[in-house]
Design an enzyme around this catalytic site. Structure first.
Site, mmCIF file in Angstrom:
data_model
loop_
_atom_site.group_PDB
_atom_site.id
_atom_site.type_symbol
_atom_site.label_atom_id
_atom_site.label_comp_id
_atom_site.label_asym_id
_atom_site.label_seq_id
_atom_site.Cartn_x
_atom_site.Cartn_y
_atom_site.Cartn_z
ATOM 1 N N SER A 37 0.866 -1.190 0.000
ATOM 2 C CA SER A 37 0.000 0.000 0.000
ATOM 3 C C SER A 37 0.897 1.234 0.000
ATOM 4 C CB SER A 37 -0.935 -0.005 1.206
ATOM 5 O OG SER A 37 -0.198 0.112 2.398
ATOM 6 N N ASP A 62 2.342 1.709 -5.066
ATOM 7 C CA ASP A 62 1.057 2.145 -5.599
ATOM 8 C C ASP A 62 0.647 1.134 -6.673
ATOM 9 O OD1 ASP A 62 -0.961 3.595 -6.967
ATOM 10 O OD2 ASP A 62 -0.050 5.485 -6.340
ATOM 11 N N VAL A 63 -0.627 0.755 -6.712
ATOM 12 C CA VAL A 63 -1.027 -0.177 -7.784
ATOM 13 C C VAL A 63 -0.892 0.489 -9.156
ATOM 14 C CG1 VAL A 63 -2.553 -1.751 -6.513
ATOM 15 C CG2 VAL A 63 -3.496 0.363 -7.443
ATOM 16 N N LYS A 128 -22.455 -2.459 -4.421
ATOM 17 C CA LYS A 128 -22.644 -1.220 -5.204
ATOM 18 C C LYS A 128 -22.378 -1.466 -6.695
ATOM 19 C CE LYS A 128 -22.573 1.398 -1.219
ATOM 20 N NZ LYS A 128 -22.577 0.288 -0.266
ATOM 21 N N ASN A 167 -21.960 -4.081 3.143
ATOM 22 C CA ASN A 167 -21.453 -3.229 4.210
ATOM 23 C C ASN A 167 -20.902 -4.051 5.354
ATOM 24 O OD1 ASN A 167 -22.995 -1.649 2.524
ATOM 25 N ND2 ASN A 167 -23.279 -0.155 4.128
ATOM 26 N N GLU A 259 -25.970 7.810 -3.432
ATOM 27 C CA GLU A 259 -26.392 6.742 -2.513
ATOM 28 C C GLU A 259 -27.743 6.173 -2.930
ATOM 29 O OE1 GLU A 259 -24.550 7.084 1.914
ATOM 30 O OE2 GLU A 259 -26.172 8.448 1.450
HETATM 31 N N1 LIG Z 1 -15.596 -1.575 3.612
HETATM 32 C C1 LIG Z 1 -16.650 -2.199 3.131
HETATM 33 O O1 LIG Z 1 -17.716 -2.275 3.763
HETATM 34 C C2 LIG Z 1 -16.554 -2.869 1.785
HETATM 35 C C3 LIG Z 1 -17.682 -3.519 1.280
HETATM 36 C C4 LIG Z 1 -17.603 -4.154 0.044
HETATM 37 C C5 LIG Z 1 -16.398 -4.157 -0.671
HETATM 38 N N2 LIG Z 1 -15.316 -3.491 -0.168
HETATM 39 C C6 LIG Z 1 -14.065 -3.493 -0.971
HETATM 40 O O2 LIG Z 1 -13.004 -3.987 -0.143
HETATM 41 C C7 LIG Z 1 -11.789 -3.372 -0.504
HETATM 42 C C8 LIG Z 1 -11.135 -2.786 0.740
HETATM 43 O O3 LIG Z 1 -12.034 -1.873 1.365
HETATM 44 P P1 LIG Z 1 -11.642 -1.124 2.720
HETATM 45 O O4 LIG Z 1 -12.909 -0.799 3.401
HETATM 46 O O5 LIG Z 1 -10.579 -1.892 3.424
HETATM 47 O O6 LIG Z 1 -11.026 0.227 2.105
HETATM 48 P P2 LIG Z 1 -10.123 1.299 2.851
HETATM 49 O O7 LIG Z 1 -10.224 1.194 4.317
HETATM 50 O O8 LIG Z 1 -10.395 2.612 2.170
HETATM 51 O O9 LIG Z 1 -8.649 0.848 2.434
HETATM 52 C C9 LIG Z 1 -8.163 0.966 1.129
HETATM 53 C C10 LIG Z 1 -6.784 0.353 1.090
HETATM 54 O O10 LIG Z 1 -6.272 0.468 -0.241
HETATM 55 C C11 LIG Z 1 -4.991 1.121 -0.202
HETATM 56 N N3 LIG Z 1 -4.876 1.851 -1.472
HETATM 57 C C12 LIG Z 1 -5.711 2.793 -1.962
HETATM 58 N N4 LIG Z 1 -5.264 3.223 -3.136
HETATM 59 C C13 LIG Z 1 -4.118 2.533 -3.400
HETATM 60 C C14 LIG Z 1 -3.198 2.530 -4.472
HETATM 61 N N5 LIG Z 1 -3.342 3.331 -5.524
HETATM 62 N N6 LIG Z 1 -2.147 1.673 -4.418
HETATM 63 C C15 LIG Z 1 -1.962 0.849 -3.347
HETATM 64 N N7 LIG Z 1 -2.813 0.798 -2.311
HETATM 65 C C16 LIG Z 1 -3.859 1.641 -2.335
HETATM 66 C C17 LIG Z 1 -5.062 2.000 1.048
HETATM 67 O O11 LIG Z 1 -3.776 2.297 1.607
HETATM 68 P P3 LIG Z 1 -2.968 3.614 1.197
HETATM 69 O O12 LIG Z 1 -3.958 4.730 1.102
HETATM 70 O O13 LIG Z 1 -1.967 3.771 2.279
HETATM 71 O O14 LIG Z 1 -2.359 3.278 -0.117
HETATM 72 C C18 LIG Z 1 -5.774 1.046 2.006
HETATM 73 O O15 LIG Z 1 -4.868 0.090 2.490
HETATM 74 C C19 LIG Z 1 -12.119 -2.317 -1.575
HETATM 75 O O16 LIG Z 1 -11.795 -2.859 -2.824
HETATM 76 C C20 LIG Z 1 -13.619 -2.124 -1.448
HETATM 77 O O17 LIG Z 1 -14.202 -1.773 -2.668
HETATM 78 C C21 LIG Z 1 -15.350 -2.853 1.050
#
Ligand SMILES: NC(=O)c1ccc[n+]([C@@H]2O[C@H](COP(=O)([O-])OP(=O)(O)OC[C@H]3O[C@@H](n4cnc5c(N)ncnc54)[C@H](OP(=O)(O)O)[C@@H]3O)[C@@H](O)[C@H]2O)c1
Length: 333
Positions: A37, A62-63, A128, A167, A259
């Site tokens: 990350s 970064d991805v 979503k 969620n 939303e």
């Molecule tokens: N939270 C939910 O309820 C939920 C529900 C359904 C699906 N999801 C999916 O689950 C996944 C994770 O969600 P989350 O809630 O853990 O999100 P989050 O808390 O916002 O975390 C996002 C993660 O991605 C990293 N990241 C963002 N942009 C990046 C980049 N360009 N390169 C490398 N790393 C990057 C961030 O770290 P840095 O910013 O330090 O890079 C962080 O570790 C997502 O794909 C989301 O769509 C989440």
């Protein structure tokens, strides 16, 4: 399944990292877990949480940067791709950035995995993405298609699968931690639309879904867990009840741009391709299902539902939600 494997996680420092890594270390015996990350501080914070563990390797990257991503993925067996922009309003306000991270550079993950001969890529999607109404959902719908189609679009040994989450209770900046903060700080909470419905699951269940799906998968499927739903008002009342502030003021602020009032987990168009795996899971087969896949899922029933949404899922009452929240350790810290 994941014993003795080198596991690579993009976006590990988000809401999931902690629980995913804890369960990976508890249930399996991985050779190494590589964390990828951008944010230095979040990685340091996570490192401190886990203490010294020779299996955990932290990589800043970064991805969007294919060179570093490619090098970081060398010798990897399994990739969990989580890195995303995931906040609905942020993606509405920054549509191009959301396309870059969630769509454009998901292709980097696909290509680096194939070029490094990774065995399997597990992608985390969202409700979503189903009949998307907001930009975040649109990008995740593309993400799902890219991942599933990578199984047939390219000549490679790498296999791809999607897990569709909804969620997850307590993730970064989601409603339950927000309500807790608002009750404790001002005794006033902001509710979008009281009758807005959402599916909810605990982090433990969310991670469990991943491992369970991996056991079943022959790759190319989208796995969906059948979750209960509730209204935002029930969530608010449960939090007020739990944090014992009966006079908490509720301020209605109505839905934010993008939303939906009600989420769908399996759409009408997907239902003909959907099989009931068991009472807990649906599995959506790709439209290009291989003979192997057709054979495997031949005996699983199709659902008679037109679509899977909050009208035909189980209802989560205040008492049930309270029971779940009481077991969420993070809520009580
Ligand atoms: N939270 C939910 O309820 C939920 C529900 C359904 C699906 N999801 C999916 O689950 C996944 C994770 O969600 P989350 O809630 O853990 O999100 P989050 O808390 O916002 O975390 C996002 C993660 O991605 C990293 N990241 C963002 N942009 C990046 C980049 N360009 N390169 C490398 N790393 C990057 C961030 O770290 P840095 O910013 O330090 O890079 C962080 O570790 C997502 O794909 C989301 O769509 C989440």
């Amino acid at each position: 399944m994941l014993d003795n494997k080198i596991i690579f996680i993009t976006g590990w420092t988000g809401s999931w990292g902690n629980e995913l890594t804890t369960q990976l270390l508890e249930r399996f015996n991985p050779k190494e877990i590589r964390i990828y990350s951008r944010g230095e501080h979040k990685q340091v914070e996570m490192k401190q949480k886990f203490g010294y563990n020779s299996k955990l390797k932290f990589i800043i990257g970064d991805v969007r940067d294919k060179n570093i991503l490619w090098l970081a993925m060398k010798w990897v067996d399994t990739v969990f791709h989580l890195a995303a922009l995931k906040h609905v309003p942020v993606c509405e306000e920054n549509p191009w950035e959301a396309i870059l991270t969630n769509v454009y550079w998901t292709q980097n993950v696909i290509e680096c995995a194939m070029e490094n001969n990774v065995e399997s890529v597990i992608d985390i999607s969202t409700d979503k993405a189903v009949d998307p109404f907001n930009h975040y959902g649109c990008t995740k719908a593309c993400w799902e298609k890219m991942i599933i189609n990578a199984n047939i679009n390219y000549e490679s040994n790498t296999k791809f699968v999607c897990i569709r989450w909804w969620n997850v209770i307590g993730t970064n900046w989601s409603v339950i931690p927000l309500f807790k903060k608002q009750i404790l700080e001002n005794n006033k909470i902001t509710i979008t639309d009281p009758m807005m419905t959402r599916y909810l699951m605990s982090t433990k269940e969310a991670i469990w879904l991943i491992f369970n799906a991996l056991e079943y998968s022959i790759w190319g499927e989208v796995f969906v867990m059948r979750m209960p739903w509730t209204t935002v008002e029930v969530v608010a009342d449960t939090m007020i009840d739990l944090f014992w502030n009966k006079d908490t003021e509720k301020q209605i602020i109505w839905a934010r741009p993008g939303e939906k009032n009600h989420e769908v987990l399996v759409s009408k168009n997907e239902m003909p391709f959907t099989r009931i795996l068991n009472e807990k899971y649906f599995v959506i087969l790709p439209q290009f299902a291989s003979d192997e896949m057709k054979k495997k899922y031949n005996d699983f029933e199709k659902s008679s539902m037109e679509e899977f949404n909050s009208h035909n899922a189980d209802y989560l009452s205040l008492e049930n939600l309270k029971g779940i929240l009481k077991n969420e350790k993070w809520l009580w810290n």
